[in-house]
Design a protein around this motif. Sequence first.
Motif, PDB file in Angstrom:
ATOM      1  N   SER A 378       0.827  -1.205   0.000  1.00  0.00           N
ATOM      2  CA  SER A 378       0.000   0.000   0.000  1.00  0.00           C
ATOM      3  C   SER A 378       0.865   1.261   0.000  1.00  0.00           C
ATOM      4  O   SER A 378       2.030   1.233   0.393  1.00  0.00           O
ATOM      5  N   PRO A 379       0.318   2.387  -0.419  1.00  0.00           N
ATOM      6  CA  PRO A 379       1.100   3.632  -0.486  1.00  0.00           C
ATOM      7  C   PRO A 379       1.735   4.043   0.838  1.00  0.00           C
ATOM      8  O   PRO A 379       2.786   4.676   0.848  1.00  0.00           O
ATOM      9  N   ASP A 380       1.104   3.688   1.977  1.00  0.00           N
ATOM     10  CA  ASP A 380       1.693   4.044   3.263  1.00  0.00           C
ATOM     11  C   ASP A 380       2.631   2.967   3.801  1.00  0.00           C
ATOM     12  O   ASP A 380       3.210   3.115   4.885  1.00  0.00           O
ATOM     13  N   TRP A 425      -2.318  -0.929  -5.897  1.00  0.00           N
ATOM     14  CA  TRP A 425      -2.801   0.208  -5.119  1.00  0.00           C
ATOM     15  C   TRP A 425      -2.688   1.495  -5.920  1.00  0.00           C
ATOM     16  O   TRP A 425      -1.809   1.658  -6.754  1.00  0.00           O
ATOM     17  N   LYS A 426      -3.584   2.426  -5.593  1.00  0.00           N
ATOM     18  CA  LYS A 426      -3.572   3.724  -6.266  1.00  0.00           C
ATOM     19  C   LYS A 426      -4.251   4.750  -5.365  1.00  0.00           C
ATOM     20  O   LYS A 426      -5.220   4.429  -4.664  1.00  0.00           O
ATOM     21  N   VAL A 427      -3.742   5.968  -5.356  1.00  0.00           N
ATOM     22  CA  VAL A 427      -4.362   7.061  -4.618  1.00  0.00           C
ATOM     23  C   VAL A 427      -4.992   8.013  -5.626  1.00  0.00           C
ATOM     24  O   VAL A 427      -4.319   8.530  -6.523  1.00  0.00           O
ATOM     25  N   ASP A 432      -8.734   9.367  -1.960  1.00  0.00           N
ATOM     26  CA  ASP A 432      -9.164   8.006  -1.680  1.00  0.00           C
ATOM     27  C   ASP A 432      -8.087   7.006  -2.105  1.00  0.00           C
ATOM     28  O   ASP A 432      -7.429   7.179  -3.140  1.00  0.00           O
ATOM     29  N   THR A 433      -7.923   5.965  -1.291  1.00  0.00           N
ATOM     30  CA  THR A 433      -7.026   4.876  -1.640  1.00  0.00           C
ATOM     31  C   THR A 433      -7.856   3.742  -2.223  1.00  0.00           C
ATOM     32  O   THR A 433      -8.813   3.278  -1.595  1.00  0.00           O
ATOM     33  N   LYS A 459     -12.564   0.903  -3.501  1.00  0.00           N
ATOM     34  CA  LYS A 459     -12.025   1.734  -2.431  1.00  0.00           C
ATOM     35  C   LYS A 459     -11.748   0.882  -1.201  1.00  0.00           C
ATOM     36  O   LYS A 459     -12.504  -0.041  -0.890  1.00  0.00           O
TER      37      LYS A 459
END
Length: 949
Positions: A378-380, A425-427, A432-433, A459
């Motif tokens: 995930s992005p985080d 994953w994409k923001v 929104d993730t 989402k």
Amino acid sequence: MSTARNCFKFFKEILFLVSAVLVLSGCETFLGDHVWLHAPIEEDKVHDGLVVVRASNVKHKSGGSVTYLGTYAPSAKVNEQPQLRVALNYDYSLGMHEVTCAEFKSVMGTTFDERCRGKDSDLLPVTKVTYYDAVLYANERSKREGYDTAYTYSSANIDDIGNCTSMEGLVFHPEVDAYRLPTEAEWILAADRDWNPSAEWNAQNSDFEPKNVCSYPHLHGDFCDMGGNVKEWVSDWLNYFRDTTITNFVGAPDGGVLGERVIKGGSYRNDPSSIKLYNRGDVYIVTSAAKSDYLGFRIAFGKIPNAVWMGHDGLVRESRIMPLASASVIKKNFDTYHIKLAFRNDATGNLAFVDYVNGTLSVSEITDTLDSYHPDISPDGRLIAFCTGLEGVSGKSDLYIRPLGLSKTRPIKLNIKGNASIPRWKVLDNGDTVIVYVSDAGNNKETSEFKSKSTWQVKYAKGRFGTPQKLFSGAYHGGVSDDNTLAVTGARLLRARIANPGKMLSDGRDTVWYNGEQACNASLANDGSKRVAFLDFGGKTGAEFVGKSYRTHERLLIADSTGKLIKTIPAPEGFTFDHTEWALNYADAKKDGGFIVATVVNANGAHLKIVLVNVADGSILDLVEGDDLWHPCLWRTKNYAPEKSKLDPDSAGVYLHPSDEWASIIMRFKMELLWKYHDSINVAILGSSRSMYGVSPSRLDEKFFAVNFGHTPNSIYTSRDLLNHYLFNHLKKLKYIVVSLDIDFWYKIDGPDGDNLFYTTFDNYPGYVYDKNHDYWKDGVPEGLLEYTQNSVGSSDEKYYMNDRGRYTNAYCQWEWKEKPEIEMDSTYYDQHKGIYNDSKNALIDIVKEAAKRDVRVIGLIFPQSPEYAKTGAFGRYGLRRSVAQKMISELEALNKKYPNFVLMDENKMGKHDYDGQMAIDEDHLCNAGAMRLTSRLNDVLLSLESKK
């Protein structure tokens, strides 16, 4: 030899023969928990100073000589139980004694142990050596005698003293015939021949100093000093045991999150009653960089056939996944330690990952019953998505999300009708993730079949999936650009969906790139460049671009956003690529070209390594190696340096080296707490590990915002200077100081040759030197210092076990005060060094005086130790005659008359305290329950002082 010794030797030989007959006939003779059947030994006539252990000559039903690691004793530590049976079916050689000063100097040319510089020191065991120092010795001796080396590494870091403090890419090769450290099983098999710590150099007979090797009278000439003199490094990483039998066991595949090592035996500081064959460590966590004046090593020789590891999950493995690139190397490439690599271990079907921020290289595997393919972080960096289906194969596939860690949290499934494959994953622009996935990841060669599939997004927030939305027809699992103008896929053909001018992909057009030739493993860069990485099958278009023909997957190809080839990178010699993916990095593509992770495959089709490809220069860095590794995904955090910060990123907040010792890891975290809470702290807790274990900041009244700065190793001088340099300058709300008064180790001294970390240790770290050169930021904490500290190496480990604002929370109440506690220093030491106590007392008075200038109260806290010390002549663990201790305590109590801001809180009461065995973790540390009681009483003292203001 005396008649008694001759009789004893004869008796042992008779027992050996009887035991051999019984075992060979299917019976076993036991003495306690052990099979009392020793492998024959003989002098090693080739390798000087070593003894050959013929483990293969005694055949147990499990396949060789059997030895026992661990114990069933309920009082033992968690990592020492249950008992593990190990069969060794090979011969090996082991040093009769620890490596001596003379031996170490003859091989390495020097030694950093000051004891080795004294007169008549040649036969003393060399100490103050790290695990890495022992590795260097073994390798050098191997090379001098014409052997290959058992250890390989890319580089070694040597400190100012000469110790090796870390190694890049260190790998142990048990299959090599060379000098090395013994395994724990080999060490125990030898030590158990005549285990008797009372007949070794120990705290009762050593005068608390090491002795010449083999100088204590003993009954036979097998091995010396295994139960005493100095503790010893062995080869193994620390793991947990299972009640099973393993043949040719060599420990854990890596050191886990903390990078823990095993050390064995007793030392001149230990009471013989506390020296157990099953002991595996020390008072504190032992890492490869640890060193001590009571820790040395003995050397072994010989290869270990068919070595077997047991992972931290308790699963036995005949192979391992080995990290090759260190955290330092990763930082050089990405300018941050905040890198995570996730992949599939195809040998087990499980997800595995490496978190480079920890500094210690450890491959963690998430074990469950799900078959896990195509992971994406995930992005985080906290979660990982994966599917149960495979690219290029149609059929059932489910999509899951789980935390990227070893917690037992169950994965969350996307419950839909149909399939969900290849998650990414994409923001979105609105914040929104989402996860983009496809309804089928099968062969995309037939256009009509391909368009019958589709691309979706769903989402994900607060642990729940939203309602999936169809984006467009066509299974574009190679990625969708952030601006929604390009999507790609490759599973026979390299297909692209391109948005029409001024439109989005839902209104786009489909096309086929690469002249319709076969391609696969397509991945769209996420850095805004819209470059596409893919592999081909040695087709005409690729050959024309490269200028020569090549094999399938032999070259990595990169196209621009229009499908035009712009770059090609060859695979390493003898390998081909597979599973190519752009690394998730937010770097400027024009600056560094970006990075791609991939697997490399040998001629037999095994995916042996995961590599990092530098797109700018085509260089390839090996990341991990294993039997069959698939589907790598590499995540990098966003740039953490504040835009306005003018600090040097190579120095600011760098209070730790990768793979460092536990003491340095602790201090790095304490510095993070300082910069994070300096505007809020009104109670500072200082001192040794006794305070780090025993005082809970979160349990104090809400009036008090406390941080526990306790650490190990500590001296009253380090506490004083920590206050003077840092805390007094930055804790503007400071009202109370709680400092441990560890009078039993007030034998420590100040200065460059003493025990003050500000002289002996901190100058080895850029962060402390940087602070010092800026006068410890007395004019104010600079912007960005916290961020740099938080993102330096080692910034995640400590949060797991010091999450009570600096208190060590893993002090579980599984043990008690020891019935016969150790006394590790000569209790009469103060009689000849009376000035040392006054120096320590004066350091405390300096703290009290400086605190008084700021209207700060000081609470001197004497922590409880085992009540059994009251039955000895010693005050506590580190000696001090009880009569002297009582006088010291009276003098400390009297300080309040001259310095009203000082209060003594004596929770030990010369051993007559009410902290029972359920509140202790060993002879001088409280467990969590004990910390709750002590903190409650400290809280009462603080409230009393508060009411008097």
